[in-house]
Design a protein around this motif. Structure first.
Motif, short mmCIF file in Angstrom:
data_model
loop_
_atom_site.label_atom_id
_atom_site.label_comp_id
_atom_site.label_asym_id
_atom_site.label_seq_id
_atom_site.Cartn_x
_atom_site.Cartn_y
_atom_site.Cartn_z
N PHE A 46 0.81 -1.22 0.00
CA PHE A 46 0.00 0.00 0.00
C PHE A 46 0.84 1.27 0.00
O PHE A 46 0.43 2.27 -0.57
CB PHE A 46 -1.00 -0.02 1.16
N ILE A 47 2.01 1.24 0.61
CA ILE A 47 2.90 2.41 0.55
C ILE A 47 3.32 2.65 -0.89
O ILE A 47 3.27 3.79 -1.38
CB ILE A 47 4.13 2.22 1.46
N VAL A 48 3.71 1.60 -1.59
CA VAL A 48 4.14 1.75 -2.99
C VAL A 48 2.96 2.21 -3.85
O VAL A 48 3.10 3.13 -4.67
CB VAL A 48 4.74 0.42 -3.52
N ALA A 49 1.80 1.60 -3.67
CA ALA A 49 0.62 1.98 -4.46
C ALA A 49 0.20 3.42 -4.16
O ALA A 49 -0.09 4.19 -5.08
CB ALA A 49 -0.53 1.02 -4.18
N GLY A 50 0.19 3.78 -2.90
CA GLY A 50 -0.24 5.12 -2.51
C GLY A 50 0.70 6.21 -2.98
O GLY A 50 0.26 7.23 -3.51
N THR A 51 2.00 5.99 -2.82
CA THR A 51 2.96 7.02 -3.24
C THR A 51 2.98 7.16 -4.76
O THR A 51 3.19 8.25 -5.27
CB THR A 51 4.38 6.74 -2.71
N SER A 52 2.73 6.07 -5.48
CA SER A 52 2.69 6.18 -6.94
C SER A 52 1.48 6.99 -7.39
O SER A 52 1.51 7.65 -8.43
CB SER A 52 2.69 4.80 -7.60
N LYS A 53 0.40 6.96 -6.63
CA LYS A 53 -0.78 7.76 -6.97
C LYS A 53 -0.54 9.24 -6.67
O LYS A 53 -1.05 10.11 -7.37
CB LYS A 53 -1.99 7.25 -6.18
N LEU A 54 0.23 9.52 -5.64
CA LEU A 54 0.49 10.91 -5.26
C LEU A 54 1.30 11.65 -6.31
O LEU A 54 1.10 12.83 -6.53
CB LEU A 54 1.22 10.97 -3.91
N GLY A 55 2.23 10.97 -6.96
CA GLY A 55 3.10 11.64 -7.90
C GLY A 55 2.76 11.41 -9.36
O GLY A 55 3.56 11.70 -10.23
N ASN A 56 1.58 10.90 -9.63
CA ASN A 56 1.22 10.51 -10.98
C ASN A 56 0.06 11.37 -11.49
O ASN A 56 -1.09 11.15 -11.11
CB ASN A 56 0.84 9.03 -11.00
N PRO A 57 0.35 12.33 -12.40
CA PRO A 57 -0.74 13.18 -12.91
C PRO A 57 -1.78 12.39 -13.71
O PRO A 57 -2.93 12.79 -13.79
CB PRO A 57 -0.03 14.20 -13.79
N PRO B 59 -10.83 14.61 -9.94
CA PRO B 59 -9.39 14.38 -9.91
C PRO B 59 -8.74 14.86 -8.62
O PRO B 59 -7.65 14.41 -8.27
CB PRO B 59 -8.86 15.14 -11.12
N GLU B 60 -9.40 15.74 -7.89
CA GLU B 60 -8.87 16.22 -6.61
C GLU B 60 -8.81 15.11 -5.56
O GLU B 60 -8.17 15.27 -4.52
CB GLU B 60 -9.73 17.38 -6.07
N MET B 61 -9.45 14.00 -5.82
CA MET B 61 -9.41 12.86 -4.90
C MET B 61 -8.08 12.12 -4.96
O MET B 61 -7.84 11.23 -4.15
CB MET B 61 -10.55 11.89 -5.22
N GLN B 62 -7.22 12.50 -5.88
CA GLN B 62 -5.92 11.83 -6.04
C GLN B 62 -5.12 11.86 -4.74
O GLN B 62 -4.60 10.84 -4.31
CB GLN B 62 -5.14 12.50 -7.17
N ILE B 63 -5.00 13.03 -4.13
CA ILE B 63 -4.20 13.15 -2.91
C ILE B 63 -4.84 12.40 -1.74
O ILE B 63 -4.16 11.61 -1.07
CB ILE B 63 -3.91 14.62 -2.57
N PRO B 64 -6.14 12.57 -1.47
CA PRO B 64 -6.73 11.80 -0.36
C PRO B 64 -6.63 10.28 -0.56
O PRO B 64 -6.36 9.55 0.40
CB PRO B 64 -8.19 12.24 -0.34
N ILE B 65 -6.81 9.82 -1.78
CA ILE B 65 -6.71 8.37 -2.04
C ILE B 65 -5.27 7.90 -1.84
O ILE B 65 -5.03 6.87 -1.21
CB ILE B 65 -7.24 8.02 -3.44
N GLY C 24 -5.13 11.28 -11.83
CA GLY C 24 -6.27 12.20 -11.79
C GLY C 24 -7.20 12.00 -12.97
O GLY C 24 -8.42 12.01 -12.83
N GLY C 25 -6.63 11.77 -14.17
CA GLY C 25 -7.43 11.48 -15.35
C GLY C 25 -8.18 10.17 -15.22
O GLY C 25 -9.33 10.04 -15.65
N PHE C 26 -7.51 9.17 -14.62
CA PHE C 26 -8.16 7.88 -14.39
C PHE C 26 -9.35 8.05 -13.46
O PHE C 26 -10.42 7.47 -13.70
CB PHE C 26 -7.15 6.88 -13.82
N LEU C 27 -9.18 8.85 -12.41
CA LEU C 27 -10.30 9.09 -11.50
C LEU C 27 -11.47 9.75 -12.22
O LEU C 27 -12.63 9.40 -11.98
CB LEU C 27 -9.83 9.95 -10.32
N SER C 28 -11.15 10.70 -13.11
CA SER C 28 -12.21 11.37 -13.89
C SER C 28 -12.97 10.37 -14.73
O SER C 28 -14.20 10.46 -14.86
CB SER C 28 -11.61 12.45 -14.78
#
Length: 139
Positions: free
Chosen positions: A27-38, A51-57, A41-45
């Motif tokens: 989960f650390i690897v998955a979470g940090t990869s989501k934080l730095g991956n623009p 896309p603002e849910m990127q950081i909380p997720i 946000g498009g995937f969430l859309s």
């Protein structure tokens, strides 16, 4: 207590530490990869999420992962990660196929692992257990 009983307890505690550590690292690897991956946000859309849910997720995966490894708030962390895995299975992958492209088998294993941690707790090889054992005057 017999030696075999002590050995079994130690094995169980080491097993829980290993389970918590493995799930935490994933989960650390998955979470940090989501934080730095623009692109996330498009995937969430595309899922209908802002896309603002990127950081909380990303933080909702990274922080509980860290807490699982050190063994603090393990049940709460594993509960949060279980909710995330249910979202991955039903929202992202739509629970269509256990195997193959878009299969949710790994998500299901992570969900089951988190539920074991929720049910069993962190075990004796955890910071929360060590803190409980400190003498009263240190608290």
């Amino acid at each position: 207590m017999a030696t075999s009983e002590i050995s079994k307890k130690n094995l169980v505690d080491i097993s829980f530490m290993g389970l918590r550590s493995a799930v935490g690292v994933i989960f650390i690897v998955a979470g940090t990869s989501k934080l730095g991956n623009p692109g996330f946000g498009g995937f969430l859309s595309s899922l209908g999420l802002p896309p603002e849910m990127q950081i909380p997720i990303g933080l909702a995966e990274t922080i509980p992962g860290i807490l699982l490894i050190i063994g603090v708030l393990s049940r709460i962390s594993a509960s949060l990660l279980s909710i995330i895995m249910l979202g991955a299975i039903f929202l992202v992958k739509e629970a269509q196929s256990l195997t193959g492209d878009g299969g949710y088998r790994i998500d299901l294993i992570l969900l089951a692992s988190c539920l074991v941690i929720v049910a069993a707790g962190p075990g004796r090889v955890s910071l929360s257990h060590i803190v409980k054992k400190l003498p009263r005057f240190i608290h």
